[in-house]
Motif scaffolding. Structure first.
Motif, PDB file in Angstrom:
ATOM      1  N   ALA A  61      50.606 -16.344  16.704  1.00 38.62           N
ATOM      2  CA  ALA A  61      50.041 -15.416  17.695  1.00 38.62           C
ATOM      3  C   ALA A  61      51.001 -15.100  18.842  1.00 38.62           C
ATOM      4  CB  ALA A  61      48.722 -15.961  18.237  1.00 38.62           C
ATOM      5  N   PRO A  62      51.787 -16.071  19.350  1.00 39.82           N
ATOM      6  CA  PRO A  62      52.728 -15.724  20.413  1.00 39.82           C
ATOM      7  C   PRO A  62      53.784 -14.700  19.994  1.00 39.82           C
ATOM      8  CG  PRO A  62      52.316 -18.079  20.425  1.00 39.82           C
ATOM      9  CD  PRO A  62      51.695 -17.533  19.167  1.00 39.82           C
ATOM     10  N   VAL A  63      54.110 -14.636  18.701  1.00 37.18           N
ATOM     11  CA  VAL A  63      55.039 -13.606  18.231  1.00 37.18           C
ATOM     12  C   VAL A  63      54.412 -12.227  18.426  1.00 37.18           C
ATOM     13  CG1 VAL A  63      56.328 -12.732  16.247  1.00 37.18           C
ATOM     14  CG2 VAL A  63      56.055 -15.200  16.567  1.00 37.18           C
ATOM     15  N   VAL A  64      53.116 -12.140  18.127  1.00 40.36           N
ATOM     16  CA  VAL A  64      52.390 -10.894  18.367  1.00 40.36           C
ATOM     17  C   VAL A  64      52.387 -10.580  19.865  1.00 40.36           C
ATOM     18  CG1 VAL A  64      50.164  -9.718  18.144  1.00 40.36           C
ATOM     19  CG2 VAL A  64      50.947 -11.269  16.343  1.00 40.36           C
ATOM     20  N   GLY A  65      52.166 -11.606  20.682  1.00 37.19           N
ATOM     21  CA  GLY A  65      52.181 -11.405  22.127  1.00 37.19           C
ATOM     22  C   GLY A  65      53.512 -10.890  22.630  1.00 37.19           C
ATOM     23  N   LEU A  66      54.601 -11.431  22.080  1.00 36.51           N
ATOM     24  CA  LEU A  66      55.926 -10.978  22.488  1.00 36.51           C
ATOM     25  C   LEU A  66      56.137  -9.517  22.112  1.00 36.51           C
ATOM     26  CD1 LEU A  66      58.684 -11.679  23.694  1.00 36.51           C
ATOM     27  CD2 LEU A  66      59.400 -12.444  21.416  1.00 36.51           C
ATOM     28  N   ALA A  67      55.699  -9.141  20.920  1.00 32.14           N
ATOM     29  CA  ALA A  67      55.842  -7.743  20.485  1.00 32.14           C
ATOM     30  C   ALA A  67      55.008  -6.811  21.353  1.00 32.14           C
ATOM     31  CB  ALA A  67      55.438  -7.612  19.017  1.00 32.14           C
ATOM     32  N   LEU A  68      53.762  -7.197  21.622  1.00 34.84           N
ATOM     33  CA  LEU A  68      52.899  -6.370  22.461  1.00 34.84           C
ATOM     34  C   LEU A  68      53.436  -6.300  23.889  1.00 34.84           C
ATOM     35  CD1 LEU A  68      49.381  -7.614  21.299  1.00 34.84           C
ATOM     36  CD2 LEU A  68      50.439  -5.411  20.776  1.00 34.84           C
ATOM     37  N   GLY A  69      53.903  -7.452  24.395  1.00 39.29           N
ATOM     38  CA  GLY A  69      54.447  -7.467  25.749  1.00 39.29           C
ATOM     39  C   GLY A  69      55.682  -6.610  25.879  1.00 39.29           C
ATOM     40  N   GLY A  70      56.559  -6.679  24.871  1.00 38.07           N
ATOM     41  CA  GLY A  70      57.749  -5.835  24.901  1.00 38.07           C
ATOM     42  C   GLY A  70      57.403  -4.364  24.827  1.00 38.07           C
ATOM     43  N   ALA A  71      56.392  -4.030  24.011  1.00 38.41           N
ATOM     44  CA  ALA A  71      55.990  -2.626  23.878  1.00 38.41           C
ATOM     45  C   ALA A  71      55.395  -2.089  25.175  1.00 38.41           C
ATOM     46  CB  ALA A  71      54.986  -2.486  22.738  1.00 38.41           C
ATOM     47  N   VAL A  72      54.531  -2.873  25.808  1.00 38.50           N
ATOM     48  CA  VAL A  72      53.908  -2.392  27.042  1.00 38.50           C
ATOM     49  C   VAL A  72      54.917  -2.359  28.187  1.00 38.50           C
ATOM     50  CG1 VAL A  72      53.018  -4.558  28.031  1.00 38.50           C
ATOM     51  CG2 VAL A  72      51.721  -2.453  28.298  1.00 38.50           C
ATOM     52  N   ALA A  73      55.890  -3.263  28.170  1.00 43.06           N
ATOM     53  CA  ALA A  73      56.957  -3.208  29.168  1.00 43.06           C
ATOM     54  C   ALA A  73      57.804  -1.949  28.973  1.00 43.06           C
ATOM     55  CB  ALA A  73      57.834  -4.453  29.079  1.00 43.06           C
ATOM     56  N   GLY A  74      58.077  -1.601  27.701  1.00 42.66           N
ATOM     57  CA  GLY A  74      58.802  -0.366  27.427  1.00 42.66           C
ATOM     58  C   GLY A  74      58.027   0.865  27.860  1.00 42.66           C
ATOM     59  N   LEU A  75      56.712   0.843  27.637  1.00 41.04           N
ATOM     60  CA  LEU A  75      55.872   1.946  28.094  1.00 41.04           C
ATOM     61  C   LEU A  75      55.935   2.073  29.606  1.00 41.04           C
ATOM     62  CD1 LEU A  75      53.654   4.103  27.614  1.00 41.04           C
ATOM     63  CD2 LEU A  75      51.975   2.240  27.782  1.00 41.04           C
ATOM     64  N   ALA A  76      55.852   0.948  30.304  1.00 48.48           N
ATOM     65  CA  ALA A  76      55.916   0.976  31.764  1.00 48.48           C
ATOM     66  C   ALA A  76      57.252   1.515  32.245  1.00 48.48           C
ATOM     67  CB  ALA A  76      55.686  -0.431  32.315  1.00 48.48           C
ATOM     68  N   ALA A  77      58.335   1.096  31.584  1.00 50.17           N
ATOM     69  CA  ALA A  77      59.665   1.567  31.976  1.00 50.17           C
ATOM     70  C   ALA A  77      59.787   3.077  31.844  1.00 50.17           C
ATOM     71  CB  ALA A  77      60.727   0.880  31.122  1.00 50.17           C
ATOM     72  N   ALA A  78      59.098   3.647  30.858  1.00 50.75           N
ATOM     73  CA  ALA A  78      59.121   5.109  30.697  1.00 50.75           C
ATOM     74  C   ALA A  78      58.220   5.785  31.728  1.00 50.75           C
ATOM     75  CB  ALA A  78      58.673   5.478  29.287  1.00 50.75           C
ATOM     76  N   LEU A  79      57.057   5.215  31.983  1.00 51.94           N
ATOM     77  CA  LEU A  79      56.086   5.859  32.869  1.00 51.94           C
ATOM     78  C   LEU A  79      56.522   5.869  34.329  1.00 51.94           C
ATOM     79  CD1 LEU A  79      52.740   4.478  31.393  1.00 51.94           C
ATOM     80  CD2 LEU A  79      53.654   6.804  31.183  1.00 51.94           C
ATOM     81  N   VAL A  80      57.295   4.862  34.748  1.00 51.64           N
ATOM     82  CA  VAL A  80      57.688   4.823  36.158  1.00 51.64           C
ATOM     83  C   VAL A  80      58.680   5.939  36.503  1.00 51.64           C
ATOM     84  CG1 VAL A  80      57.258   2.347  36.444  1.00 51.64           C
ATOM     85  CG2 VAL A  80      59.525   3.133  35.713  1.00 51.64           C
ATOM     86  N   HIS A  81      59.227   6.589  35.494  1.00 49.84           N
ATOM     87  CA  HIS A  81      60.140   7.714  35.748  1.00 49.84           C
ATOM     88  C   HIS A  81      59.400   9.047  35.805  1.00 49.84           C
ATOM     89  CE1 HIS A  81      63.680   5.226  35.562  1.00 49.84           C
ATOM     90  NE2 HIS A  81      63.309   4.722  34.412  1.00 49.84           N
ATOM     91  N   THR A  82      58.083   8.987  35.733  1.00 51.70           N
ATOM     92  CA  THR A  82      57.273  10.195  35.885  1.00 51.70           C
ATOM     93  C   THR A  82      56.724  10.253  37.307  1.00 51.70           C
ATOM     94  OG1 THR A  82      55.167   9.178  35.250  1.00 51.70           O
ATOM     95  CG2 THR A  82      56.623   9.938  33.467  1.00 51.70           C
TER      96      THR A  82
END
Length: 252
Positions: free
Chosen positions: A42-63
């Motif tokens: 399950a923590p592997v899933v958490g790492l993938a989800l966390g990385g994805a949402v961090a990437g989403l945040a990195a894109a959204l803060v430039h809007t």
């Protein structure tokens, strides 16, 4: 000893159960051995989800979106990619804890399918906390902290399925609760190491891990007594509250 093939199957099962990814279904019905492997991964899933949402945040803060909208979209993305099942478990568990009556009656409330006043209040508070704190981390460009909060919350699930806790018969919990021992140590150390990386203040990450670990241990013991066992709803409750707890320490 389990080989790499077993590890890959466990990760596949974990993503199959815990996300909406359109992965092939297992050929045979899962048993407790498969459940143990999936929860350990399950923590592997958490790492993938966390990385994805961090990437989403990195894109959204430039809007030009306000910070609160960025936080809302981050929480919405997590809910969508996990079918909202952890939020459902949060509401059901709080409704069960809030009702009067026997453990059997509490389990009936959890299985009712409707959200009561306790569950609705819990959902509102936890989602509000997550939105505001994810927004704060995104505004400060703390991508590692975002990923760590999500990952640590999935490490908490491993602890919530530790040996010594009994599952409520039937359902997801019967496949996974009481199956984890060695995995708790490994993922706990990994979470602590990751916690050391998330802030310039060295204590903040370990404090977040310690808070999540203590909270998970105590609340699952309480739920096990109140419901006479642990089910999938309690695991969802652990995920959402642990994520909020980790965020509180990382932002405070």
């Amino acid at each position: 000893m389990a080989g790499p093939g077993a590890g890959l199957r466990a990760v596949h099962m974990a993503f199959n159960w815990l996300t909406v990814l359109p992965l092939p279904q297992p050929r045979t019905a899962p048993d407790r051995a498969a459940g143990a492997g999936a929860i350990a991964a399950a923590p592997v899933v958490g790492l993938a989800l966390g990385g994805a949402v961090a990437g989403l945040a990195a894109a959204l803060v430039h809007t030009d979106l306000p910070a609160i909208a960025v936080g809302t979209l981050m929480v919405a993305a997590l809910a969508l990619t996990t079918r909202g099942m952890h939020l459902d478990g949060l509401a059901d568990t709080v409704d069960g804890l809030g009702c009067y009556g026997s453990p059997k009656r509490a389990r009936e409330v959890m299985r009712s399918g409707s959200v009561g006043p306790f569950g609705a209040a819990a959902l509102t508070m936890i989602l509000l906390v997550q939105v505001v704190l994810f927004a704060a981390l995104a505004t400060d460009h703390r991508w590692v902290a975002i990923a760590a909060a999500v990952t640590v919350s999935r490490c908490a699930v491993v602890a919530a399925c530790r040996t010594g806790l009994q599952p409520i018969p039937g359902g997801f919990g019967a496949l996974v609760v009481g199956t984890q021992r060695a995995a708790i140590v490994g993922w706990g150390l990994a979470a602590l190491f990751a916690g050391l990386l998330v802030s310039d203040q060295w204590w903040r990450g370990p404090a977040a891990v310690a808070l999540v670990a203590g909270w998970t241990w105590l609340i699952t013991r309480h739920c096990a007594r109140r419901f006479e066992g642990i089910n999938g709803d309690v695991l969802g409750f652990v995920v959402e509250t642990s994520c909020a707890a980790a965020l509180l320490v990382l932002v405070a």
